[in-house]
Design an enzyme around this catalytic site. Sequence first.
Site, short mmCIF file in Angstrom:
data_model
loop_
_atom_site.label_atom_id
_atom_site.label_comp_id
_atom_site.label_asym_id
_atom_site.label_seq_id
_atom_site.Cartn_x
_atom_site.Cartn_y
_atom_site.Cartn_z
N PRO A 197 46.10 34.86 45.56
CA PRO A 197 46.14 35.27 44.15
C PRO A 197 45.94 36.78 44.01
CG PRO A 197 44.83 33.30 44.37
CD PRO A 197 45.15 33.76 45.77
N CYS A 198 46.75 37.38 43.14
CA CYS A 198 46.76 38.84 43.04
C CYS A 198 46.18 39.37 41.75
CB CYS A 198 48.20 39.34 43.19
SG CYS A 198 49.30 38.75 41.88
N GLN A 199 45.80 38.51 40.83
CA GLN A 199 45.38 38.98 39.51
C GLN A 199 44.29 40.04 39.57
OE1 GLN A 199 45.90 35.86 40.45
NE2 GLN A 199 46.96 34.71 38.86
N PHE A 220 43.72 42.20 41.84
CA PHE A 220 44.15 43.43 42.50
C PHE A 220 45.28 44.13 41.74
CE2 PHE A 220 43.06 40.38 46.00
CZ PHE A 220 41.82 40.94 46.31
N ASN A 249 51.36 40.61 48.60
CA ASN A 249 50.49 40.76 47.45
C ASN A 249 50.91 41.98 46.65
OD1 ASN A 249 47.83 40.82 45.85
ND2 ASN A 249 47.48 39.13 47.27
#
Length: 174
Positions: free
Chosen positions: A88-90, A92, A128
Amino acid sequence: MSAKRTKREFTAVDLFSGCGGLSLGLERSGFVVKAAVEIDPVAAETYRRNHPATVVIQSDIRKISVKELRKTADIGRRTLDLLAGCPPCQGFSRIKRKDSKDDSRNNLVFDFIRIAKGLRPKIILLENVPGLKKDYRFTCLIKRLKSYGYRCSWAVLNAADFGVPQRRKRLIMM
């Protein structure tokens, strides 16, 4: 008389698989995706419909043991060709909430490392947002993978340069 050559099958496991976009690319590149891990039930069901030959483990990756994944994917230690994942990238992302630094999903990078250490694939691929490179977790990821004997390289690439009809920068680590 010549020996009949058999086509080698390249195997992969897809972590944080979503509905299977990465797996589709891997399959089109000749990989057999042995297993996918996805926590979201809707995404996992969509993955199953898109990739009926792949075993989907619908679970929180933090609760999956390497032994269970190896058994489910029917792979031995050091026999997996590719471990791929898009944690999950939220937290970053450039588009952040005030609490994004404390987003517990940011630590899932460490579960990616844990699975990599246990499976010991020949190649590791992580995708990512570019913001991950500024986070201490990325530095830790690289250091740990190097300590396991991997050579790591990474770059921020623009998906438009690879035929995707949008400007979308992504961090790719191999």
